[in-house]
Design a protein around this motif. Structure first.
Motif, PDB file in Angstrom:
ATOM      1  N   ASP A 158      28.180  44.207  36.192  1.00 44.81           N
ATOM      2  CA  ASP A 158      28.880  44.876  35.096  1.00 44.81           C
ATOM      3  C   ASP A 158      30.129  45.625  35.551  1.00 44.81           C
ATOM      4  O   ASP A 158      31.069  45.785  34.777  1.00 44.81           O
ATOM      5  CB  ASP A 158      27.943  45.855  34.376  1.00 44.81           C
ATOM      6  N   HIS A 159      30.157  46.080  36.791  1.00 43.08           N
ATOM      7  CA  HIS A 159      31.305  46.854  37.274  1.00 43.08           C
ATOM      8  C   HIS A 159      32.403  45.958  37.863  1.00 43.08           C
ATOM      9  O   HIS A 159      33.383  46.456  38.394  1.00 43.08           O
ATOM     10  CB  HIS A 159      30.848  47.886  38.315  1.00 43.08           C
ATOM     11  N   GLU A 160      32.243  44.631  37.768  1.00 48.44           N
ATOM     12  CA  GLU A 160      33.236  43.687  38.291  1.00 48.44           C
ATOM     13  C   GLU A 160      33.778  42.815  37.160  1.00 48.44           C
ATOM     14  O   GLU A 160      33.218  42.772  36.074  1.00 48.44           O
ATOM     15  CB  GLU A 160      32.602  42.810  39.375  1.00 48.44           C
ATOM     16  N   ALA A 161      34.892  42.116  37.439  1.00 48.72           N
ATOM     17  CA  ALA A 161      35.506  41.245  36.441  1.00 48.72           C
ATOM     18  C   ALA A 161      36.000  39.972  37.103  1.00 48.72           C
ATOM     19  O   ALA A 161      36.298  39.953  38.303  1.00 48.72           O
ATOM     20  CB  ALA A 161      36.682  41.955  35.769  1.00 48.72           C
ATOM     21  N   VAL A 162      36.090  38.928  36.326  1.00 47.58           N
ATOM     22  CA  VAL A 162      36.656  37.665  36.776  1.00 47.58           C
ATOM     23  C   VAL A 162      37.964  37.487  36.021  1.00 47.58           C
ATOM     24  O   VAL A 162      38.003  37.659  34.805  1.00 47.58           O
ATOM     25  CB  VAL A 162      35.697  36.489  36.457  1.00 47.58           C
TER      26      VAL A 162
END
Length: 88
Positions: A54-58
């Motif tokens: 949840d704390h990362e993004a693509v």
């Protein structure tokens, strides 16, 4: 460091070098749902958890930005910010 030269209206993708935190930041387009699902359900590195935390993004950036990414990497190295992962 630079912006995609084919981006209309001065939007994204863009690449920055944050020297105080020794980080390269990338702004890009969100992947389509099919691509995100594939990324989220594939074990890319054996033994590594599947999914995007949840704390990362693509983000998606075009390969035409390789020179800008290389410029950011070279600038980080030139500023003495780079350390091999095994040393971290």
């Amino acid at each position: 460091m630079g912006i995609d030269p084919d981006t209309p209206n001065g939007g994204s993708p863009q690449v920055w070098l944050e020297t105080e935190k020794a980080e390269i930041l990338v702004q890009g387009w969100r992947p389509d749902d099919e691509t995100y699902t594939k990324i989220s359900e594939t074990e890319w590195v054996p033994g590594h958890p599947i999914g995007v935390p949840d704390h990362e993004a693509v983000v998606r950036i075009p390969v035409r930005m390789i020179p800008i990414l290389r410029k950011a990497c070279d600038a980080a190295e030139g500023a003495g910010l780079f350390r091999p992962a095994e040393e971290c």
